[in-house]
Design an enzyme around this catalytic site. Structure first.
Site, PDB file in Angstrom:
ATOM      1  N   THR A  11       0.858  -1.259   0.140  1.00  0.00           N
ATOM      2  CA  THR A  11      -0.153   0.110   0.039  1.00  0.00           C
ATOM      3  C   THR A  11       0.877   1.214   0.020  1.00  0.00           C
ATOM      4  O   THR A  11       2.022   1.113   0.340  1.00  0.00           O
ATOM      5  CB  THR A  11      -0.916   0.099   1.194  1.00  0.00           C
ATOM      6  N   GLY A  16       7.539   7.408  -2.838  1.00  0.00           N
ATOM      7  CA  GLY A  16       8.484   7.312  -1.446  1.00  0.00           C
ATOM      8  C   GLY A  16       8.892   5.822  -1.237  1.00  0.00           C
ATOM      9  O   GLY A  16       9.216   5.070  -2.188  1.00  0.00           O
ATOM     10  N   TYR A 154       1.472  12.541  13.293  1.00  0.00           N
ATOM     11  CA  TYR A 154       2.225  11.756  12.307  1.00  0.00           C
ATOM     12  C   TYR A 154       2.740  10.747  13.407  1.00  0.00           C
ATOM     13  O   TYR A 154       3.044   9.506  13.208  1.00  0.00           O
ATOM     14  CB  TYR A 154       3.162  12.194  11.387  1.00  0.00           C
TER      15      TYR A 154
END
Length: 240
Positions: A11, A16, A154
């Protein structure tokens, strides 16, 4: 487990770490199932994988939608007959002072970065259990160990991923499965560390992980789970 000819679901594969992971697995001869929201970006990664001589399946997926993630697992299993590795990697972030960060942005980060992993794990584990083998990878971060300012959601999410991985590993060991965790961090693809399956004593894990570090070319900071040693298969970011 052997990487060549393995089936790997990733996923956040459009950019990145997800993209780098897909290409690293492709270099090792694994078929890859690429998931993220941007179909066009996924198609570009799939083309790069195909140039390496492997099969690549593109499945546009929003990991915040559990039905979509379940469909991703079905698509992978229908196409390849099994899932050997599932990499939970999709992630978003938001920067800003805590009191000035909109609540909806904080919720969005937690929804993608935490619940997306929950949806992925709940989808992957039944396939791995039925097969009797496989690996679940939860990509974390150094900020899941050492916090930093201005990325509160995050940081919370990455700590939560480590907690989820540890709790899952404990639960699965109680049912006879084995797993180990490598410290998540940022590293160059040329200096990877991987988590291995196999012996479960601390000394054995450290020794085995050192050997994997020398062998592996997969830049995936992770927590992993696998079936108990000796079990065999009976069947032979949220990137933009």
């Amino acid at each position: 487990m052997r990487v060549r000819d393995a089936v790997v679901v990733i996923t956040g594969a459009s950019s990145g770490i997800g993209r780098a992971t897909a290409l690293a697995f492709a270099d090792k001869g694994a078929a890859v199932v690429l998931a993220a929201r941007r179909e066009e970006a996924l198609a570009e990664v799939a083309a790069e994988c195909a140039q390496r001589g492997v099969q690549a399946l593109v499945v546009p997926t929003d990991v915040t939608d559990p039905v979509a993630v379940e469909a991703l697992g079905r698509r992978a299993a229908e196409r390849f007959g099994r899932i050997d590795v599932w990499v939970n990697n999709a992630a978003v972030t938001v920067f800003g002072p805590f009191e000035e960060t909109p609540l909806q942005d904080i919720r969005r980060v937690l929804d993608v970065n935490v619940m997306g992993y929950v949806h992925g794990a709940r989808t992957a584990l039944p396939y791995l259990r039925e097969q009797g083998q496989g690996v679940l990878v939860n990509v974390s971060s150094i900020v899941g160990v050492v916090s930093q300012p201005y990325t509160h959601a995050y940081v919370m999410a990455k700590f939560a991923i480590r907690a989820l991985s540890a709790s899952l590993r404990q639960e699965l060991r109680l049912t006879g499965r084995a797993g180990c965790t490598s410290a998540p961090s940022y590293r160059r693809p040329s200096t990877p560390r991987c988590s291995s399956t196999g012996p479960t004593t601390p000394v054995a894990r450290r020794s085995r992980c050192r050997r994997c570090t020398r062998r592996s070319a997969l830049p995936v900071p992770s927590s992993t789970w696998s079936a108990a040693p000796g079990e065999r298969s009976s069947s032979g970011r949220q990137g933009g």
